[in-house]
Motif scaffolding. Structure first.
Motif, PDB file in Angstrom:
ATOM      1  N   MET A 265      -1.345  -2.049  -9.286  1.00  0.00           N
ATOM      2  CA  MET A 265      -0.487  -2.802 -10.184  1.00  0.00           C
ATOM      3  C   MET A 265      -1.388  -3.593 -11.139  1.00  0.00           C
ATOM      4  O   MET A 265      -2.604  -3.715 -10.904  1.00  0.00           O
TER       5      MET A 265
ATOM      6  N   ALA B 222       2.061   1.087 -13.709  1.00  0.00           N
ATOM      7  CA  ALA B 222       1.219   1.170 -12.518  1.00  0.00           C
ATOM      8  C   ALA B 222       0.301   2.386 -12.659  1.00  0.00           C
ATOM      9  O   ALA B 222       0.599   3.311 -13.414  1.00  0.00           O
TER      10      ALA B 222
ATOM     11  N   GLY C  45       0.773  -1.237   0.000  1.00  0.00           N
ATOM     12  CA  GLY C  45       0.000   0.000   0.000  1.00  0.00           C
ATOM     13  C   GLY C  45       0.797   1.276   0.000  1.00  0.00           C
ATOM     14  O   GLY C  45       0.237   2.347   0.282  1.00  0.00           O
ATOM     15  N   LEU C  46       2.090   1.224  -0.301  1.00  0.00           N
ATOM     16  CA  LEU C  46       2.870   2.463  -0.348  1.00  0.00           C
ATOM     17  C   LEU C  46       2.223   3.447  -1.328  1.00  0.00           C
ATOM     18  O   LEU C  46       1.607   3.044  -2.317  1.00  0.00           O
ATOM     19  N   PRO C  47       2.377   4.735  -1.096  1.00  0.00           N
ATOM     20  CA  PRO C  47       1.600   5.724  -1.854  1.00  0.00           C
ATOM     21  C   PRO C  47       2.052   5.949  -3.289  1.00  0.00           C
ATOM     22  O   PRO C  47       1.288   6.480  -4.097  1.00  0.00           O
ATOM     23  N   PHE C  48       3.295   5.579  -3.606  1.00  0.00           N
ATOM     24  CA  PHE C  48       3.805   5.703  -4.964  1.00  0.00           C
ATOM     25  C   PHE C  48       4.593   4.432  -5.277  1.00  0.00           C
ATOM     26  O   PHE C  48       5.191   3.838  -4.382  1.00  0.00           O
ATOM     27  N   ALA C  49       4.614   4.050  -6.540  1.00  0.00           N
ATOM     28  CA  ALA C  49       5.486   2.953  -6.950  1.00  0.00           C
ATOM     29  C   ALA C  49       6.934   3.431  -6.875  1.00  0.00           C
ATOM     30  O   ALA C  49       7.243   4.570  -7.221  1.00  0.00           O
TER      31      ALA C  49
ATOM     32  N   THR D 130       5.335  -1.402  -4.579  1.00  0.00           N
ATOM     33  CA  THR D 130       4.597  -0.618  -3.590  1.00  0.00           C
ATOM     34  C   THR D 130       4.529  -1.383  -2.270  1.00  0.00           C
ATOM     35  O   THR D 130       3.626  -1.187  -1.478  1.00  0.00           O
TER      36      THR D 130
ATOM     37  N   VAL E 214      -1.890   2.847  -5.032  1.00  0.00           N
ATOM     38  CA  VAL E 214      -1.310   2.486  -6.325  1.00  0.00           C
ATOM     39  C   VAL E 214      -1.884   1.144  -6.769  1.00  0.00           C
ATOM     40  O   VAL E 214      -2.025   0.228  -5.961  1.00  0.00           O
TER      41      VAL E 214
ATOM     42  N   GLN F  27      -1.310   5.327 -10.365  1.00  0.00           N
ATOM     43  CA  GLN F  27      -1.253   5.987  -9.065  1.00  0.00           C
ATOM     44  C   GLN F  27      -2.468   6.909  -8.935  1.00  0.00           C
ATOM     45  O   GLN F  27      -2.687   7.781  -9.768  1.00  0.00           O
TER      46      GLN F  27
END
Lengths: 205, 84
Positions: free
Chosen positions: B49, B23, A130-134, A170, B47, B25
């Motif tokens: 995938m 991805a 669940g991180l906010p950005f890849a 992420t 995000v 976002q």
């Protein structure tokens, strides 16, 4: 007040060039042409914000440096929802604490996570999703995260918990590392545990 | 004096992560207004995938996901995960 030959201009005077030795006070500066822009030696804002167009920023390229990019083009802070998942079966859990906050400065994402979960049904190794950005997927990159508090997480005896974020991801990958020597290994998911973590990584763009 | 709170996806970005897959976002803005004047705006991000579950996503995100997460992209992403 701008004067010409002792007189005063009307409401909408036009000048080619104006030199001012003292202070010029205006209510608003408006660009006259689309391509001209406005060049100032300095700007002091009394009560307002600098609003930058999408994709634009502050260009430091006039300063010494050898970096490939000197454009500061992003700042943002907000929340995200970190989630514990299993590597074999993601599963679901019940959370009494599930907090994720981030600040993005340029391409760099700083984050902190607090999770306390129970009754988790995931299987395999523990991941934090669940991180906010890849994260950036540049060749060979990986980023360290720091675990500041653990509760109830079962590690192999005499191991320390560590964590990292791989490229193009992420997810945070917790690992355990034998005190003194050895290689890092995965951490099996626990049905109930808690952790506090912070870290940083470069975002993909 | 009417307070309103709305949530809207104000930024949906497609970011290429590797050859063959990207991805998505999503930034959701939560905006609180009083009589039409914005009082606060906070952001929440997530995000997606190519293997993401879209069942809880808003229609605008799903529409983009269907265009971006092609079968080829899903295969490329699965291969990348397998390689890890």
């Amino acid at each position: 007040m701008i004067k010409q030959q002792g007189g005063v201009f009307g409401r909408n005077p036009t000048f080619n060039n104006v030199g001012i030795d003292g202070i010029l006070t205006v209510d608003q500066i408006v660009e006259k042409t689309a391509s001209g822009g406005t060049t100032l030696n300095g700007v002091t804002l009394k009560n307002g914000n600098v609003v930058v167009a999408d994709g634009k920023g502050i260009d430091f390229s006039a300063t010494p440096g050898t970096g490939t990019s000197e454009l500061f083009a992003d700042y943002e802070r907000g929340d995200f929802t970190p989630t514990i998942i299993g590597s074999t079966a993601a599963g679901v859990g019940t959370y009494s604490a599930q907090v994720g906050q981030y600040t993005k400065i340029g391409d760099r994402v700083f984050f902190n996570i607090r999770l306390v979960w129970s009754a988790h049904t995931g299987t395999g190794n523990m991941l934090i999703a669940g991180l906010p950005f890849a994260s950036s997927s540049a060749s060979g990159v990986a980023y360290a995260a720091t675990i500041g508090w653990l509760s109830g997480l079962t590690l192999t005896a005499s191991n320390l918990a560590v964590a990292y974020i791989g490229g193009g991801s992420t997810q945070v990958q917790p690992n355990q590392y034998p005190v003194g020597n050895g290689s890092a290994g995965s951490v099996p998911i626990d049905t109930a545990a808690g952790l506090i973590m912070s870290g940083q990584y470069a975002a993909a763009y | 004096m009417a307070l309103t709170k709305i949530s809207q996806n104000d930024k949906i970005e497609v970011v290429q992560i590797a050859d063959g897959w990207s991805a998505i976002q999503v930034r959701c803005a939560k905006i609180i207004s009083e009589d039409g004047v914005e009082l606060s705006r906070t952001f929440e991000r997530h995000v997606l995938m190519p293997d993401a579950d879209l069942s809880l996503e808003d229609a605008d995100v799903v529409a983009i996901a269907h265009a971006v997460f092609t079968d080829e992209a899903k295969s490329a992403y699965a291969a990348a995960q397998e390689a890890k």
